[in-house]
Design a protein around this motif. Structure first.
Motif, PDB file in Angstrom:
ATOM      1  N   ILE A 165      13.337  -3.345  15.254  1.00 29.41           N
ATOM      2  CA  ILE A 165      12.494  -2.992  14.147  1.00 29.41           C
ATOM      3  C   ILE A 165      12.011  -1.612  14.538  1.00 29.41           C
ATOM      4  CG2 ILE A 165      10.306  -3.420  12.995  1.00 29.41           C
ATOM      5  CD1 ILE A 165      11.140  -6.442  13.281  1.00 29.41           C
ATOM      6  N   TRP A 166      11.576  -1.659  15.959  1.00 28.45           N
ATOM      7  CA  TRP A 166      10.981  -0.174  16.388  1.00 28.45           C
ATOM      8  C   TRP A 166      11.997   1.089  16.012  1.00 28.45           C
ATOM      9  CZ3 TRP A 166      12.465   3.135  20.201  1.00 28.45           C
ATOM     10  CH2 TRP A 166      11.765   4.208  20.642  1.00 28.45           C
ATOM     11  N   LEU A 167      13.254   0.629  16.643  1.00 28.17           N
ATOM     12  CA  LEU A 167      14.314   1.773  16.196  1.00 28.17           C
ATOM     13  C   LEU A 167      14.688   1.968  14.899  1.00 28.17           C
ATOM     14  CD1 LEU A 167      16.110   3.230  17.980  1.00 28.17           C
ATOM     15  CD2 LEU A 167      17.799   1.635  17.897  1.00 28.17           C
ATOM     16  N   VAL A 168      14.402   1.131  13.928  1.00 31.93           N
ATOM     17  CA  VAL A 168      14.541   1.489  12.434  1.00 31.93           C
ATOM     18  C   VAL A 168      13.482   2.538  12.073  1.00 31.93           C
ATOM     19  CG1 VAL A 168      14.430   0.384  10.077  1.00 31.93           C
ATOM     20  CG2 VAL A 168      15.418  -0.710  11.892  1.00 31.93           C
ATOM     21  N   ALA A 169      12.286   2.150  12.491  1.00 32.12           N
ATOM     22  CA  ALA A 169      11.059   3.074  12.024  1.00 32.12           C
ATOM     23  C   ALA A 169      11.111   4.143  12.945  1.00 32.12           C
ATOM     24  CB  ALA A 169       9.793   2.142  12.233  1.00 32.12           C
TER      25      ALA A 169
ATOM     26  N   LEU B 248      17.933   5.217   4.713  1.00 32.08           N
ATOM     27  CA  LEU B 248      18.474   5.015   6.220  1.00 32.08           C
ATOM     28  C   LEU B 248      18.920   5.886   6.924  1.00 32.08           C
ATOM     29  CD1 LEU B 248      19.375   1.320   5.826  1.00 32.08           C
ATOM     30  CD2 LEU B 248      17.169   1.997   6.653  1.00 32.08           C
ATOM     31  N   SER B 249      18.456   6.202   8.254  1.00 34.09           N
ATOM     32  CA  SER B 249      19.423   7.499   9.040  1.00 34.09           C
ATOM     33  C   SER B 249      20.266   6.156   9.826  1.00 34.09           C
ATOM     34  CB  SER B 249      18.489   8.146   9.914  1.00 34.09           C
ATOM     35  OG  SER B 249      17.594   7.003  10.860  1.00 34.09           O
ATOM     36  N   LEU B 250      21.332   7.022  10.434  1.00 28.54           N
ATOM     37  CA  LEU B 250      22.192   6.171  11.561  1.00 28.54           C
ATOM     38  C   LEU B 250      21.267   5.508  12.326  1.00 28.54           C
ATOM     39  CD1 LEU B 250      24.735   5.649  12.548  1.00 28.54           C
ATOM     40  CD2 LEU B 250      24.781   7.913  13.996  1.00 28.54           C
TER      41      LEU B 250
ATOM     42  N   GLN C 293       0.766  -1.175   0.315  1.00 29.13           N
ATOM     43  CA  GLN C 293      -0.056  -0.219   0.046  1.00 29.13           C
ATOM     44  C   GLN C 293       0.599   1.309  -0.093  1.00 29.13           C
ATOM     45  OE1 GLN C 293      -3.964  -0.356   2.672  1.00 29.13           O
ATOM     46  NE2 GLN C 293      -2.522  -2.062   3.473  1.00 29.13           N
ATOM     47  N   THR C 294       2.214   1.195  -0.057  1.00 31.41           N
ATOM     48  CA  THR C 294       3.235   2.380   0.032  1.00 31.41           C
ATOM     49  C   THR C 294       3.366   2.489  -1.393  1.00 31.41           C
ATOM     50  OG1 THR C 294       3.888   1.461   1.876  1.00 31.41           O
ATOM     51  CG2 THR C 294       5.211   3.159   0.944  1.00 31.41           C
ATOM     52  N   ASP C 295       3.373   3.851  -1.913  1.00 29.00           N
ATOM     53  CA  ASP C 295       3.819   4.409  -3.175  1.00 29.00           C
ATOM     54  C   ASP C 295       5.092   4.726  -3.244  1.00 29.00           C
ATOM     55  OD1 ASP C 295       1.227   4.304  -4.128  1.00 29.00           O
ATOM     56  OD2 ASP C 295       0.835   6.196  -3.302  1.00 29.00           O
ATOM     57  N   ASN C 296       5.927   4.284  -4.212  1.00 27.44           N
ATOM     58  CA  ASN C 296       7.581   4.447  -4.361  1.00 27.44           C
ATOM     59  C   ASN C 296       8.235   4.402  -3.032  1.00 27.44           C
ATOM     60  OD1 ASN C 296       9.489   5.412  -5.564  1.00 27.44           O
ATOM     61  ND2 ASN C 296       9.305   7.524  -5.037  1.00 27.44           N
ATOM     62  N   PRO C 297       8.127   3.139  -2.666  1.00 28.33           N
ATOM     63  CA  PRO C 297       8.923   2.767  -1.304  1.00 28.33           C
ATOM     64  C   PRO C 297      10.295   2.904  -1.347  1.00 28.33           C
ATOM     65  CG  PRO C 297       8.150   0.790  -2.324  1.00 28.33           C
ATOM     66  CD  PRO C 297       7.390   1.751  -3.190  1.00 28.33           C
ATOM     67  N   GLY C 298      11.094   3.573  -0.545  1.00 32.12           N
ATOM     68  CA  GLY C 298      12.525   3.594  -0.621  1.00 32.12           C
ATOM     69  C   GLY C 298      13.349   2.611   0.570  1.00 32.12           C
ATOM     70  N   THR C 299      14.540   2.850   0.821  1.00 33.63           N
ATOM     71  CA  THR C 299      15.211   1.923   1.367  1.00 33.63           C
ATOM     72  C   THR C 299      14.815   1.626   2.767  1.00 33.63           C
ATOM     73  OG1 THR C 299      17.311   2.891   0.262  1.00 33.63           O
ATOM     74  CG2 THR C 299      17.765   1.434   2.203  1.00 33.63           C
ATOM     75  N   LEU C 300      14.280   2.715   3.507  1.00 30.85           N
ATOM     76  CA  LEU C 300      13.785   2.311   4.864  1.00 30.85           C
ATOM     77  C   LEU C 300      12.559   1.410   4.864  1.00 30.85           C
ATOM     78  CD1 LEU C 300      13.601   3.155   7.878  1.00 30.85           C
ATOM     79  CD2 LEU C 300      12.387   5.112   7.139  1.00 30.85           C
ATOM     80  N   ALA C 301      11.534   1.777   3.832  1.00 37.54           N
ATOM     81  CA  ALA C 301      10.373   0.733   3.917  1.00 37.54           C
ATOM     82  C   ALA C 301      10.954  -0.545   3.470  1.00 37.54           C
ATOM     83  CB  ALA C 301       9.389   1.454   2.818  1.00 37.54           C
TER      84      ALA C 301
ATOM     85  N   GLY D 179      19.231   0.241  14.445  1.00 37.90           N
ATOM     86  CA  GLY D 179      18.151  -0.508  14.719  1.00 37.90           C
ATOM     87  C   GLY D 179      18.206  -1.872  13.878  1.00 37.90           C
ATOM     88  N   THR D 180      18.715  -1.729  12.701  1.00 31.95           N
ATOM     89  CA  THR D 180      18.810  -2.890  11.859  1.00 31.95           C
ATOM     90  C   THR D 180      19.861  -3.801  12.171  1.00 31.95           C
ATOM     91  OG1 THR D 180      18.467  -1.414   9.700  1.00 31.95           O
ATOM     92  CG2 THR D 180      19.362  -3.756   9.349  1.00 31.95           C
ATOM     93  N   VAL D 181      20.710  -3.203  12.771  1.00 32.44           N
ATOM     94  CA  VAL D 181      21.839  -4.290  13.564  1.00 32.44           C
ATOM     95  C   VAL D 181      21.082  -4.819  14.596  1.00 32.44           C
ATOM     96  CG1 VAL D 181      24.453  -4.541  14.708  1.00 32.44           C
ATOM     97  CG2 VAL D 181      23.840  -2.964  12.734  1.00 32.44           C
TER      98      VAL D 181
END
Length: 269
Positions: free
Chosen positions: A203-207, A141-143, A52-60, A148-150
């Motif tokens: 995952i929460w930290l990533v978002a 992706l931000s720092l 449902q997301t238009d043009n998702p980027g790296t974060l999505a 969060g990913t790690v």
């Protein structure tokens, strides 16, 4: 489609799937596979948000990939375990109590004691992933998201290794009645639960860079943490293990209950 409409679509999808699975559980007279769907359901909610997301980027993409990896890995592990071991004694006890003491039919007990209550809980726990994906747009992706990913990947890896070690331990006939106290299980009594904890806080930290809706969605990993550490996770499991494994009391004395730590020796007690 705005965020609330997208979340509404996700919730409706979850309800439909739960109804179908409830009907299946009535037919086979077993609700035990609900644990596998708990994990699969998270991946489905993340995927529904992603489409449902238009043009998702790296974060999505990152939030979706982490949630899908966690959910599919754990869901498959739990499903295969259910197929091998059959009815889970925990659910057999819950269903039996509802039917014998409360006079419920199997269908009603399955609906009220299993499937219906899982719908809001699964949806809430998965909110960080859903909101993060829906709000991310084309963002990178931000720092904070990288950190969060790690953390999430460490959690998924930790849980996966712990499950593999436990599976190998159970498969060894010499392990019957004994306690697994090697590998990751030497440092925490619940490496699989600790892995879940890290995965969902990661995952929460990533978002989190997506702002206050995701900050409020911390209720999801908070509830999961409470469940794992204080409610139906570790406490319920350990109650059974203490009754069935004589060495478990000593294992508790020397091994951390949740967060990995060096084992305590007799001199440190």
């Amino acid at each position: 489609m705005n965020m609330l409409e997208a979340l509404g679509m996700n919730f409706a999808l979850l309800v439909i799937i739960m109804i179908v699975l409830w009907l299946i559980s009535i037919r086979i007279r077993d609700v035990s596979f609900i644990d596998a769907f708990w994990a699969y359901g998270m991946a489905i909610m993340a995927s529904a948000s992603f489409v449902q997301t238009d043009n998702p980027g790296t974060l999505a993409y990152t939030i979706w990939a982490l949630t899908a990896l966690w959910g599919i890995r754990l869901g498959t592990h739990l499903f295969l375990r259910w197929r091998k071991e059959g009815v889970d004694p925990r659910y057999k006890k819950i269903m039996g109590r509802a039917m014998e003491k409360q006079g419920m039919s199997f269908a009603r007990a399955a609906l009220l004691k299993a499937w219906a209550m899982q719908i809001p809980l699964l949806f809430i726990v998965c909110l960080p992933a859903q909101l993060g994906i829906l709000l991310a747009g084309a963002d990178g992706l931000s720092l904070v998201s990288i950190i969060g990913t790690v953390i999430a990947l460490v959690g998924i890896g930790f849980e996966t290794i712990g499950d593999m070690q436990l599976k190998a331990f159970k498969a060894n006939p010499a392990s019957k009645g004994k306690v697994l106290d090697s590998g990751l299980w030497k440092y925490t009594r619940h490496p699989n639960y600790f892995g879940d904890f890290c995965a969902w806080w990661g995952i929460w930290l990533v978002a989190a860079p997506m702002g206050w809706p995701v900050w409020l969605a911390a209720i999801g990993p908070l509830f999961l943490s409470f469940t794992l550490m204080k409610w139906s996770g570790a406490p319920l499991l350990e109650k059974s293990l203490k009754q069935n494994r004589p060495d478990y009391a000593d294992y508790i004395e020397r091994t951390s209950g949740f967060f990995p730590m060096p084992p305590r020796n007799a001199a440190n007690k």
